[in-house]
Design a protein around this motif. Structure first.
Motif, mmCIF file in Angstrom:
data_model
loop_
_atom_site.group_PDB
_atom_site.id
_atom_site.type_symbol
_atom_site.label_atom_id
_atom_site.label_comp_id
_atom_site.label_asym_id
_atom_site.label_seq_id
_atom_site.Cartn_x
_atom_site.Cartn_y
_atom_site.Cartn_z
ATOM 1 N N UNK A 77 37.163 -77.595 -31.920
ATOM 2 C CA UNK A 77 38.625 -77.644 -31.919
ATOM 3 C C UNK A 77 39.214 -76.351 -31.358
ATOM 4 N N UNK A 78 38.726 -75.201 -31.852
ATOM 5 C CA UNK A 78 39.284 -73.932 -31.389
ATOM 6 C C UNK A 78 38.951 -73.675 -29.926
ATOM 7 N N UNK A 79 37.751 -74.124 -29.500
ATOM 8 C CA UNK A 79 37.408 -73.956 -28.083
ATOM 9 C C UNK A 79 38.344 -74.781 -27.206
ATOM 10 N N UNK A 80 38.687 -75.974 -27.673
ATOM 11 C CA UNK A 80 39.554 -76.823 -26.861
ATOM 12 C C UNK A 80 40.964 -76.223 -26.771
ATOM 13 N N UNK A 81 41.384 -75.539 -27.842
ATOM 14 C CA UNK A 81 42.687 -74.858 -27.796
ATOM 15 C C UNK A 81 42.749 -73.860 -26.652
ATOM 16 N N UNK A 82 41.593 -73.251 -26.339
ATOM 17 C CA UNK A 82 41.555 -72.215 -25.313
ATOM 18 C C UNK A 82 41.025 -72.747 -23.993
ATOM 19 N N UNK A 83 41.021 -74.070 -23.856
ATOM 20 C CA UNK A 83 40.600 -74.663 -22.593
ATOM 21 C C UNK A 83 39.138 -74.457 -22.293
ATOM 22 N N UNK A 84 38.314 -74.496 -23.334
ATOM 23 C CA UNK A 84 36.891 -74.227 -23.122
ATOM 24 C C UNK A 84 36.014 -75.410 -23.497
ATOM 25 N N UNK A 85 36.606 -76.606 -23.585
ATOM 26 C CA UNK A 85 35.791 -77.778 -23.921
ATOM 27 C C UNK A 85 34.701 -77.925 -22.877
ATOM 28 N N UNK A 86 33.529 -78.279 -23.339
ATOM 29 C CA UNK A 86 32.429 -78.479 -22.403
ATOM 30 C C UNK A 86 31.549 -77.254 -22.229
ATOM 31 N N UNK A 87 31.941 -76.124 -22.832
ATOM 32 C CA UNK A 87 31.084 -74.941 -22.698
ATOM 33 C C UNK A 87 30.258 -74.696 -23.960
ATOM 34 N N UNK A 88 30.382 -75.613 -24.928
ATOM 35 C CA UNK A 88 29.794 -75.372 -26.253
ATOM 36 C C UNK A 88 28.341 -74.926 -26.220
ATOM 37 N N UNK A 89 27.552 -75.568 -25.342
ATOM 38 C CA UNK A 89 26.122 -75.306 -25.395
ATOM 39 C C UNK A 89 25.646 -74.271 -24.382
ATOM 40 N N UNK A 90 26.596 -73.667 -23.680
ATOM 41 C CA UNK A 90 26.212 -72.581 -22.766
ATOM 42 C C UNK A 90 25.973 -71.300 -23.575
ATOM 43 N N UNK A 91 25.279 -70.349 -22.947
ATOM 44 C CA UNK A 91 25.116 -69.044 -23.577
ATOM 45 C C UNK A 91 26.139 -68.065 -22.974
ATOM 46 N N UNK A 92 26.543 -67.048 -23.731
ATOM 47 C CA UNK A 92 27.556 -66.121 -23.217
ATOM 48 C C UNK A 92 27.241 -65.591 -21.814
ATOM 49 N N UNK A 93 25.962 -65.375 -21.507
ATOM 50 C CA UNK A 93 25.636 -64.822 -20.188
ATOM 51 C C UNK A 93 25.926 -65.817 -19.068
ATOM 52 N N UNK A 94 26.130 -67.089 -19.428
ATOM 53 C CA UNK A 94 26.414 -68.094 -18.404
ATOM 54 C C UNK A 94 27.916 -68.292 -18.178
#
Ligand SMILES: Nc1ncnc2c1ncn2[C@@H]1O[C@H](COP(=O)(O)OP(=O)(O)OP(=O)(O)O)[C@@H](O)[C@H]1O
Ligand SMILES: [Mg+2]
Lengths: 259, 261
Positions: free
Chosen positions: A125-142
């Motif tokens: 939910x919070x990721x979607x607030x910031x327009x980041x849906x779909x990045x859940x399973x990436x690692x920070x370096x990506x």
């Protein structure tokens, strides 16, 4: 009179011979967006870290909703303080061995003991607030720099504290994303009753969101006021800074130091 | 001249005391924090897998050849007295008391100690440790405690493996290369080597495991200044752990001899 959220009194801090803060005093009120501006290297990040209790000042007093930050003794006090206030690092400071969603859900899982599935839903939910849906399973370096920054914001929101310190949340973001983040900060104030302290270099964005603006220069706060007051200020330092002029007292001080 | 010499000695002594003071405090915290909730057992399993099983193949190969080379070196001497069958006991005792724990410890230092210092050091310089604190998660408990305990357990188990594989190495060289009598070889091992030799080595292994993890994590935890700082911490962690292992090896042996172990 509104309730006082953060009170900083006569704060002094030096690193070796370098005096970063020479006595800083200001008050942030409850449900206020307080923007701190100032040239690079004047100690804005150090100021926020001291409020967050990560760096100990040499002297002075900091109170956050009645909690004496510099004298946190018992563990319950520390935990209460952490639940009241959090700090979004300028660099993001994401845990690079965990995927994005775990970074955001970290507090809920490791501290609140939430089940992973439930925590993940909140993180989504919070990721979607910031327009980041779909990045859940990436690692920070990506992620790109701007995305990392937004994940850091999502991580702070997920902790749901009363007061959030943002360290340059919009630097490195495109204009649209900056506007979205500005709107989010206003929404945090209006709909969720949060208090936000924002460090920013972006004058336009600062005027858009701020209830009050403080200008930090050479270890002191040279001016505090509403955006209108800052715009009308006759202080040459403030004028140079908000108009972005290459000539003026800020440059003079830098030249003095070099010479 | 004299004063500057005294100053140098003084600052060296202070540095030394400061290091071990910090080490003591950090170790104490890391050990005792294990008994506070939440326990996070998964993290122990994770580090057990990385420290333990990652080093297993390397240690097995090294031990096989070490056991073999002891047999190779001692054969000619024992052959002169027609006592080749005693090689088994020599291999077993020297592996169990000395070589298995020290070799395993040095290999774990190189593999896991350096990784601990580098990982924790990177987390320090990229403010991830501050971020942990920001979420009221104790970084010592989260990062160091599980590494400390699993390092002790892993090193004890790895030493047992090293004992066994080393003995097999000695056996292969003696029996299959030099044709020493198999029955006598095993019999003399049984007669001369004792379980106390093994325990002696395992006590050492446990102490070494503790030293490796605590020293490496200490250097990582107090890292300063970017990638260079991480590199320095990693180097120092490996060097200091290795020296500490060899010095403590002597001290433990000395102490245990007082108790006839
Ligand atoms: N850990 C530290 N040790 C020594 N000096 C430090 C440390 N952290 C910050 N400083 C010094 O304090 C000063 C202020 O740093 P700070 O990061 O707060 O600047 P800033 O205002 O946030 O700048 P920017 O806008 O570029 O982020 C700098 O001159 C820096 O050299
Ligand atoms: Mg900064």
């Amino acid at each position: 009179m509104k309730e006082k959220a953060i009170v900083v009194e006569n704060l002094k801090k030096s690193f070796g011979k370098k005096e970063v803060h020479k006595g800083i005093t200001f008050t942030v009120y409850d449900r206020e967006v307080f923007v701190v501006m100032g040239p690079s290297g004047t100690g804005k990040s150090v100021l926020l870290k001291q409020i967050a209790g990560l760096i100990k000042p040499d002297s002075g007093k900091i109170t956050v909703y009645g909690i004496d930050v510099l004298n946190l003794k018992r563990e319950e006090e520390v935990e209460r303080f952490r639940e009241t206030l959090t700090y979004v690092f300028q660099s993001g400071a994401l845990f690079d061995s965990y995927p994005v969603w775990y970074n955001v859900a970290f507090y809920l899982i490791e501290k609140k003991g939430l089940k992973e599935k439930e925590a993940r839903e909140k993180a989504d939910y919070y990721l979607s607030l910031l327009g980041l849906s779909g990045t859940q399973d990436l690692y920070p370096s990506e992620l790109s720099g701007g995305m990392r920054k937004r994940v850091a914001v999502a991580r702070a929101l997920c902790m749901n504290p009363k007061c959030i310190l943002f360290d340059e949340p919009t630097s490195g973001l495109d204009p649209v994303m900056t506007a979205i983040l500005d709107r989010l900060i206003l929404k945090l104030r209006d709909d969720f009753n949060k208090t936000c302290v924002v460090v920013s270099h972006d004058v336009k964005s600062a005027f858009r969101i701020a209830d009050r603006i403080a200008i930090l220069f050479d270890g002191r706060i040279v001016e505090v006021g509403t955006p209108e007051e800052i715009k009308r200020s006759q202080n040459p330092i403030v004028k140079q800074f908000i108009n972005g002029e290459p000539e003026g007292p800020i440059t003079e001080l830098l030249e003095q130091r070099d010479g | 001249m004299l004063i500057s010499l005294l100053e140098k000695i003084g600052s060296y002594v202070i540095g030394f005391l400061e290091f071990w003071g910090r080490w003591f405090l950090l170790s104490l915290k890391a050990v005792s924090l294990a008994f506070k909730r939440p326990f996070r057992l998964k993290r122990y399993l994770y580090y057990f897998a990385t420290i333990g099983s990652d080093s297993l193949p390397v240690i097995a190969i090294t031990s096989l050849f070490t056991g073999g080379v002891i047999a190779l070196e001692t054969y000619s001497a024992f052959h002169r007295f027609n006592a080749e069958y005693m090689i088994g006991a020599v291999v077993a005792i020297s592996m169990a008391r000395e070589l298995s724990p020290v070799l395993s410890a040095l290999l774990v230092t190189a593999r896991s100690g350096s990784a601990m210092a580098a990982e924790i050091g990177t987390m320090r310089v990229t403010e991830q440790i501050d971020a942990l604190e920001m979420m009221a998660v104790n970084p010592i408990k989260f990062l160091i405690t599980p590494r400390l305990y699993t390092s002790v357990v892993s090193l004890v188990l790895l030493t047992i493996v090293s004992d066994i594989v080393g003995y097999i190495g000695g056996y292969l060289v003696s029996v299959h290369l030099f044709g020493v009598n198999k029955t006598l070889y095993l019999r003399y091992t049984q007669n001369l080597a004792e379980m106390s030799d093994v325990y002696h080595g395992l006590i050492k292994a446990a102490v070494f495991g503790f030293l490796i993890a605590s020293i490496s994590c200490l250097y990582g935890y107090y890292t300063r200044g970017g990638a260079k700082g991480v590199g320095e911490s990693t180097t120092k962690a490996v060097v200091s752990s290795s020296i500490a292992i060899l010095i403590f090896d002597y001290l433990i042996t000395y102490l245990l001899r007082l108790f006839n172990l």
